[in-house]
Design a protein around this motif. Structure first.
Motif, PDB file in Angstrom:
ATOM      1  N   GLY A 271     -47.430 -95.424  74.330  1.00 36.44           N
ATOM      2  CA  GLY A 271     -47.785 -95.035  75.467  1.00 36.44           C
ATOM      3  C   GLY A 271     -49.256 -94.228  75.420  1.00 36.44           C
ATOM      4  O   GLY A 271     -49.751 -93.689  76.411  1.00 36.44           O
ATOM      5  N   SER A 272     -49.222 -93.483  74.162  1.00 34.40           N
ATOM      6  CA  SER A 272     -50.409 -92.753  73.842  1.00 34.40           C
ATOM      7  C   SER A 272     -50.825 -91.421  74.843  1.00 34.40           C
ATOM      8  O   SER A 272     -51.535 -91.087  75.141  1.00 34.40           O
ATOM      9  CB  SER A 272     -51.711 -93.536  73.810  1.00 34.40           C
ATOM     10  N   ARG A 273     -49.350 -90.920  75.096  1.00 37.35           N
ATOM     11  CA  ARG A 273     -49.573 -89.672  76.063  1.00 37.35           C
ATOM     12  C   ARG A 273     -49.133 -88.263  75.110  1.00 37.35           C
ATOM     13  O   ARG A 273     -49.320 -87.128  75.477  1.00 37.35           O
ATOM     14  CB  ARG A 273     -48.698 -89.614  77.169  1.00 37.35           C
ATOM     15  N   VAL A 274     -48.420 -88.678  74.026  1.00 41.55           N
ATOM     16  CA  VAL A 274     -47.816 -87.563  72.940  1.00 41.55           C
ATOM     17  C   VAL A 274     -48.682 -88.295  71.673  1.00 41.55           C
ATOM     18  O   VAL A 274     -47.963 -89.170  71.441  1.00 41.55           O
ATOM     19  CB  VAL A 274     -46.619 -87.594  73.084  1.00 41.55           C
ATOM     20  N   GLY A 275     -48.948 -87.023  70.871  1.00 45.94           N
ATOM     21  CA  GLY A 275     -49.376 -87.342  69.682  1.00 45.94           C
ATOM     22  C   GLY A 275     -49.125 -86.075  68.924  1.00 45.94           C
ATOM     23  O   GLY A 275     -49.269 -85.029  69.294  1.00 45.94           O
TER      24      GLY A 275
ATOM     25  N   ALA B 246     -33.470 -71.858  81.035  1.00 48.63           N
ATOM     26  CA  ALA B 246     -34.078 -71.946  80.090  1.00 48.63           C
ATOM     27  C   ALA B 246     -35.637 -72.014  80.244  1.00 48.63           C
ATOM     28  O   ALA B 246     -35.849 -72.158  81.479  1.00 48.63           O
ATOM     29  CB  ALA B 246     -34.020 -73.003  78.984  1.00 48.63           C
ATOM     30  N   GLU B 247     -36.423 -71.349  79.492  1.00 45.51           N
ATOM     31  CA  GLU B 247     -37.876 -71.555  79.740  1.00 45.51           C
ATOM     32  C   GLU B 247     -38.423 -72.937  79.698  1.00 45.51           C
ATOM     33  O   GLU B 247     -38.107 -73.739  78.743  1.00 45.51           O
ATOM     34  CB  GLU B 247     -38.740 -70.907  78.374  1.00 45.51           C
ATOM     35  N   LYS B 248     -38.841 -73.400  80.993  1.00 43.03           N
ATOM     36  CA  LYS B 248     -39.229 -74.715  81.144  1.00 43.03           C
ATOM     37  C   LYS B 248     -40.805 -75.001  81.039  1.00 43.03           C
ATOM     38  O   LYS B 248     -41.539 -73.844  81.709  1.00 43.03           O
ATOM     39  CB  LYS B 248     -38.828 -75.227  82.597  1.00 43.03           C
ATOM     40  N   ARG B 249     -41.304 -75.731  80.172  1.00 43.11           N
ATOM     41  CA  ARG B 249     -42.709 -75.883  80.010  1.00 43.11           C
ATOM     42  C   ARG B 249     -43.393 -76.591  81.063  1.00 43.11           C
ATOM     43  O   ARG B 249     -42.787 -77.464  81.955  1.00 43.11           O
ATOM     44  CB  ARG B 249     -43.003 -76.750  79.010  1.00 43.11           C
ATOM     45  N   GLY B 250     -44.431 -76.429  81.322  1.00 41.64           N
ATOM     46  CA  GLY B 250     -45.563 -76.812  82.384  1.00 41.64           C
ATOM     47  C   GLY B 250     -45.951 -78.189  81.926  1.00 41.64           C
ATOM     48  O   GLY B 250     -46.804 -78.433  81.586  1.00 41.64           O
ATOM     49  N   ASP B 251     -44.881 -79.169  82.051  1.00 38.99           N
ATOM     50  CA  ASP B 251     -44.925 -80.388  81.371  1.00 38.99           C
ATOM     51  C   ASP B 251     -45.679 -81.352  82.314  1.00 38.99           C
ATOM     52  O   ASP B 251     -45.761 -82.437  81.818  1.00 38.99           O
ATOM     53  CB  ASP B 251     -43.650 -81.013  80.796  1.00 38.99           C
ATOM     54  N   ARG B 252     -46.204 -81.009  83.457  1.00 37.61           N
ATOM     55  CA  ARG B 252     -46.726 -82.058  84.067  1.00 37.61           C
ATOM     56  C   ARG B 252     -48.102 -82.521  83.642  1.00 37.61           C
ATOM     57  O   ARG B 252     -48.735 -81.489  83.401  1.00 37.61           O
ATOM     58  CB  ARG B 252     -46.872 -81.470  85.780  1.00 37.61           C
ATOM     59  N   THR B 253     -48.321 -83.663  83.830  1.00 34.49           N
ATOM     60  CA  THR B 253     -49.654 -84.359  83.455  1.00 34.49           C
ATOM     61  C   THR B 253     -50.779 -84.063  84.561  1.00 34.49           C
ATOM     62  O   THR B 253     -50.455 -84.422  85.553  1.00 34.49           O
ATOM     63  CB  THR B 253     -49.533 -85.833  83.080  1.00 34.49           C
ATOM     64  N   ALA B 254     -51.968 -83.480  84.204  1.00 27.36           N
ATOM     65  CA  ALA B 254     -52.763 -83.056  85.105  1.00 27.36           C
ATOM     66  C   ALA B 254     -53.985 -84.186  85.095  1.00 27.36           C
ATOM     67  O   ALA B 254     -54.641 -84.322  86.302  1.00 27.36           O
ATOM     68  CB  ALA B 254     -53.548 -81.895  84.571  1.00 27.36           C
ATOM     69  N   SER B 255     -54.007 -85.174  84.063  1.00 28.24           N
ATOM     70  CA  SER B 255     -55.056 -86.087  84.198  1.00 28.24           C
ATOM     71  C   SER B 255     -54.649 -87.244  83.374  1.00 28.24           C
ATOM     72  O   SER B 255     -53.628 -87.270  82.508  1.00 28.24           O
ATOM     73  CB  SER B 255     -56.125 -85.570  83.621  1.00 28.24           C
TER      74      SER B 255
ATOM     75  N   VAL C 252     -64.105 -85.129  76.892  1.00 32.42           N
ATOM     76  CA  VAL C 252     -63.282 -85.158  75.630  1.00 32.42           C
ATOM     77  C   VAL C 252     -62.602 -83.752  75.835  1.00 32.42           C
ATOM     78  O   VAL C 252     -63.135 -82.705  75.884  1.00 32.42           O
ATOM     79  CB  VAL C 252     -64.322 -85.047  74.661  1.00 32.42           C
ATOM     80  N   ARG C 253     -61.238 -83.705  75.820  1.00 32.22           N
ATOM     81  CA  ARG C 253     -60.523 -82.504  76.191  1.00 32.22           C
ATOM     82  C   ARG C 253     -60.489 -81.771  74.899  1.00 32.22           C
ATOM     83  O   ARG C 253     -60.480 -80.351  74.997  1.00 32.22           O
ATOM     84  CB  ARG C 253     -59.327 -82.496  76.822  1.00 32.22           C
TER      85      ARG C 253
ATOM     86  N   PHE D  68     -50.303 -82.646  70.694  1.00 27.00           N
ATOM     87  CA  PHE D  68     -50.918 -82.964  72.064  1.00 27.00           C
ATOM     88  C   PHE D  68     -49.945 -83.536  73.034  1.00 27.00           C
ATOM     89  O   PHE D  68     -49.479 -84.841  72.751  1.00 27.00           O
ATOM     90  CB  PHE D  68     -52.185 -83.327  71.983  1.00 27.00           C
ATOM     91  N   ARG D  69     -49.961 -83.084  74.344  1.00 23.41           N
ATOM     92  CA  ARG D  69     -49.151 -84.050  75.409  1.00 23.41           C
ATOM     93  C   ARG D  69     -50.406 -84.077  76.517  1.00 23.41           C
ATOM     94  O   ARG D  69     -51.088 -83.399  76.826  1.00 23.41           O
ATOM     95  CB  ARG D  69     -48.142 -83.361  76.051  1.00 23.41           C
ATOM     96  N   LEU D  70     -50.628 -85.084  76.775  1.00 22.15           N
ATOM     97  CA  LEU D  70     -51.584 -85.604  77.869  1.00 22.15           C
ATOM     98  C   LEU D  70     -51.786 -84.645  78.870  1.00 22.15           C
ATOM     99  O   LEU D  70     -50.688 -84.595  79.611  1.00 22.15           O
ATOM    100  CB  LEU D  70     -51.514 -86.913  78.368  1.00 22.15           C
ATOM    101  N   GLY D  71     -52.864 -83.962  79.247  1.00 24.82           N
ATOM    102  CA  GLY D  71     -52.893 -83.050  80.430  1.00 24.82           C
ATOM    103  C   GLY D  71     -52.149 -81.678  80.256  1.00 24.82           C
ATOM    104  O   GLY D  71     -52.313 -81.147  81.218  1.00 24.82           O
ATOM    105  N   GLN D  72     -51.487 -81.609  79.127  1.00 23.57           N
ATOM    106  CA  GLN D  72     -50.891 -80.295  78.853  1.00 23.57           C
ATOM    107  C   GLN D  72     -51.678 -79.211  78.256  1.00 23.57           C
ATOM    108  O   GLN D  72     -52.377 -79.639  77.222  1.00 23.57           O
ATOM    109  CB  GLN D  72     -49.678 -80.449  78.394  1.00 23.57           C
ATOM    110  N   GLU D  73     -51.723 -78.074  78.449  1.00 25.93           N
ATOM    111  CA  GLU D  73     -52.209 -76.939  77.733  1.00 25.93           C
ATOM    112  C   GLU D  73     -51.859 -77.046  76.115  1.00 25.93           C
ATOM    113  O   GLU D  73     -50.522 -77.113  75.799  1.00 25.93           O
ATOM    114  CB  GLU D  73     -51.984 -75.744  78.430  1.00 25.93           C
TER     115      GLU D  73
END
Lengths: 198, 198
Positions: free
Chosen positions: A68-72, B48-57, B187-188, A193-198
């Protein structure tokens, strides 16, 4: 100010400048390598910043991209000899570690790397939770340290349960590979890296 | 202290706690999201600490391991829709960018990301080099800024000559892909590991 041969050697390696120039620059910078590099560059004796590109150890750099290439994940695992680094067993270990990070995430390799502020924050939260529950003070410390262990087992790669066999930790997996190869094996670093995540 | 619905929504998302609890925690933390998360965890309302895992793009995370497994690159490139992210052209672009980083290295994506101290250090060195050469002061500034451009073209991915066609920059390559797909392509981030190197 005396300058060691080792300092001169390192400065030459970084700048490509002559031995006497390097010695002079080091004396003038009181042995500060970065300042000596800058001084040589200013004098035109070193043409450009050269990186410390020399390899300190053996091992492999590997990556795993989840379908799916969203997590690497990119990972570096070190061993002592190129011979071991080239074995399929070592490559398998590195690949499994990369997949572990992709699946379970982790913020650090080992607990020594967790910043003190983060540990303090967790400890604070656990203590407050327990007070809310009215636990006796005598056993609070013990419970907090148990909760901290659980926290480490979440955020530190080597303390996580191994996703492909949760009866062992990732650290156990590495230890087993080390004893099989007879070499020290060190997970040096990884990043996820997770797509779109900090 | 009024709390917006958006703040409450974000806190609920991060903690899984109820709406009224989140609102109360935000009021008490004067709208500070991190403090509110901690307060809810202390109260046991957030487990528990939940990460901001939502995809922004949209886009792809990809990796490239150079043969020999001593150099590896992890990269994230964003586009606007999953549709474009799934095209072979986009995948090719991402792969070529990863190979560029593996081959040429780069410390930053774009010049805006270079820390001011590093630019100041380079500028200082260039100016000192020129004084050594006795250039007239009137044209010093111009030469220094030309040298800075060259520095940016080394350390910033988008300003580097593209290794597979050095008549264009990497930025040109990205722009061409963006205009072909009709989407903004960014390129992020990327990271490059070299075995044994810091």
């Amino acid at each position: 100010m005396t300058v060691t041969a080792e300092q001169v050697r390192r400065l030459r390696e970084q700048t490509g400048a002559g031995m006497m120039e390097c010695k002079k620059a080091l004396v003038e910078s009181s042995g500060d390598l970065d300042k000596a590099v800058d001084a040589l560059r200013k004098a035109g004796a070193a043409k450009a910043e050269k990186r410390g590109d020399r390899t300190a150890s053996e091992g492999l750099v590997d990556a795993y991209i989840h379908p799916g290439s969203r997590v690497g994940v990119l990972i570096e695992v070190n061993c002592e000899t190129d011979f071991v680094a080239r074995t399929p067993e070592f490559a398998d270990l590195v690949r499994n570690l990369a997949m572990q990070v992709a699946a379970a995430g982790a913020d650090y390799v080992r607990r020594e790397e967790v910043p003190a502020e983060r540990v303090a924050r967790e400890r604070d939260i656990f203590a407050a939770q327990l007070q809310t529950q009215g636990k006796p003070a005598a056993i609070l410390d013990k419970i907090v340290s148990g909760k901290l262990d659980k926290f480490y087992a979440e955020v530190c790669l080597l303390e996580q349960p191994y996703v492909r066999d949760d009866k062992q930790t990732v650290g156990d997996l590495v230890t087993a590979a080390a004893s099989k190869t007879g070499e020290n094996i060190v997970v040096r670093r990884f990043i996820r890296f997770r797509l779109g995540q900090e």
